[in-house]
Design a protein around this motif. Structure first.
Motif, PDB file in Angstrom:
ATOM      1  N   GLN A  72       0.825  -1.199   0.000  1.00  0.00           N
ATOM      2  CA  GLN A  72       0.000   0.000   0.000  1.00  0.00           C
ATOM      3  C   GLN A  72       0.862   1.252   0.000  1.00  0.00           C
ATOM      4  O   GLN A  72       0.518   2.261  -0.634  1.00  0.00           O
ATOM      5  CB  GLN A  72      -0.932   0.010   1.220  1.00  0.00           C
ATOM      6  CG  GLN A  72      -1.935   1.164   1.224  1.00  0.00           C
ATOM      7  CD  GLN A  72      -2.828   1.151   0.003  1.00  0.00           C
ATOM      8  OE1 GLN A  72      -3.452   0.139  -0.304  1.00  0.00           O
ATOM      9  NE2 GLN A  72      -2.899   2.258  -0.717  1.00  0.00           N
ATOM     10  N   HIS A  75       1.712   1.906  -3.564  1.00  0.00           N
ATOM     11  CA  HIS A  75       0.629   2.489  -4.346  1.00  0.00           C
ATOM     12  C   HIS A  75       0.329   3.928  -3.918  1.00  0.00           C
ATOM     13  O   HIS A  75       0.019   4.771  -4.759  1.00  0.00           O
ATOM     14  CB  HIS A  75      -0.627   1.621  -4.231  1.00  0.00           C
ATOM     15  CG  HIS A  75      -0.544   0.360  -5.046  1.00  0.00           C
ATOM     16  ND1 HIS A  75      -0.764   0.338  -6.402  1.00  0.00           N
ATOM     17  CD2 HIS A  75      -0.233  -0.916  -4.691  1.00  0.00           C
ATOM     18  CE1 HIS A  75      -0.604  -0.893  -6.856  1.00  0.00           C
ATOM     19  NE2 HIS A  75      -0.277  -1.679  -5.836  1.00  0.00           N
ATOM     20  N   ASP A  76       0.435   4.200  -2.629  1.00  0.00           N
ATOM     21  CA  ASP A  76       0.184   5.557  -2.137  1.00  0.00           C
ATOM     22  C   ASP A  76       1.092   6.572  -2.809  1.00  0.00           C
ATOM     23  O   ASP A  76       0.685   7.696  -3.096  1.00  0.00           O
ATOM     24  CB  ASP A  76       0.381   5.619  -0.621  1.00  0.00           C
ATOM     25  CG  ASP A  76      -0.747   4.958   0.145  1.00  0.00           C
ATOM     26  OD1 ASP A  76      -1.803   4.691  -0.470  1.00  0.00           O
ATOM     27  OD2 ASP A  76      -0.571   4.687   1.348  1.00  0.00           O
TER      28      ASP A  76
END
Length: 300
Positions: A72, A75-76
């Motif tokens: 994550q 992706h952030d």
């Protein structure tokens, strides 16, 4: 695999924009004490393999400051740069960072990393502002890059207490993207990193500042290194270097931190001097011609 490798590597630079610890002076850092970052998606066997490659036992790990890098996180910080499918779904690679005395520079060793070279890591980390650290990047098996730079930045900030500047992080991220694309285009990662490093040196030294001057340096470097650049890659390098110029990096620090890379560049003996007046004069003539052309059209 190559695209996934650079995508995950870039994440490390982007995530560094968020401080992980309070500010502190470099001398307050715990030198020669390992700081570890582990990929969050490692299973038990993979984790054991990575620790072995990093030279750390599970008992020793209890005494270290450990950071975790998640998919994550990737992706952030990367979704606005790359397609989600390129970024991937697992954070696997891990990193050990040891702070060293001033003058040590950045030294990166890779294990089970098949795409990015040590020079690419060192050059990007130097742009981000990392200093004087020995770093081991490891994957549980052959992988092209993973979330290594995420861990490097997290561990470095834990170690020093210093936040990496956002603009340095973003520019270094751009640098890795461009270097990776150039490497794929020319089919030689070493040449790509050396080309980017050589042009960056000229820009940081102030020998090339305008887009025209930078373009001339890029052309000269590519010619001397027998590299055929597409116009797209050429323009990407020029735009990257304009960002690097705005960072006000110190050329001596840059070369000291990425010693291996700049040693190789020095061995090439590149002659990248440009005639600024000639370059500027040429483009001024083009601008004047365009102005006259439009002026003539308006009278008809």
């Amino acid at each position: 695999m190559k695209k996934r490798g650079i995508a995950l590597l870039l994440t490390g630079l982007m995530i560094a924009a968020t401080p992980f610890s309070a500010y502190a002076d470099r001398e307050d850092a715990k030198l020669n004490v390992p700081y570890v970052s582990l990929g969050a998606d490692l299973n038990a066997n993979e984790g054991a393999t990575v620790l072995n490659l990093l030279g750390v036992t599970e008992d020793e790990l209890k005494n270290y400051t450990v950071a975790t890098v998640t998919n994550q996180d990737e992706h952030d910080y990367l979704d606005s740069y790359l397609d989600k499918s390129v970024i991937g779904t697992r954070a696997l690679s891990s990193v050990l960072v040891e702070g060293k005395e001033e003058g040590n520079g950045i030294n990166v060793t890779t294990k089970n990393i098949t795409y990015c070279t040590s020079g690419m890591y060192e050059n990007a980390l130097a742009t981000a502002g990392i200093k004087d650290a020995d770093i081991i990047v490891a994957g549980p098996f052959n992988i092209s890059g993973t979330a290594a730079l995420v861990g490097a930045i997290k561990s470095y900030e834990n170690m020093t207490g210093e936040a990496v500047k956002t603009e340095n992080v973003e520019t270094a991220t751009n640098e890795l993207v461009v270097t990776g694309k150039v490497a794929e285009s020319v089919g030689d990662t070493d040449k790509a990193e050396q080309l980017i490093g050589a042009v960056k040196e000229q820009v940081v030294e102030g020998h090339a500042v305008t887009a025209e001057e930078i373009g001339e340096v890029v052309d000269k470097a590519a010619q001397e290194m027998s590299i055929q650049l597409s116009e797209e890659d050429r323009q990407a390098i020029v735009k990257l270097m304009e960002k690097i110029d705005n960072l006000n990096l110190d050329v001596d620090t840059l070369k000291e931190q990425a010693k291996d890379l700049y040693g190789k560049i020095e061995d090439l003996g590149l002659k990248l001097d440009i005639n600024k007046e000639q370059v500027q004069g040429f483009f001024e003539k083009i601008i004047s011609f365009i102005k006259e052309l439009f002026s003539g059209n308006s009278e008809n």
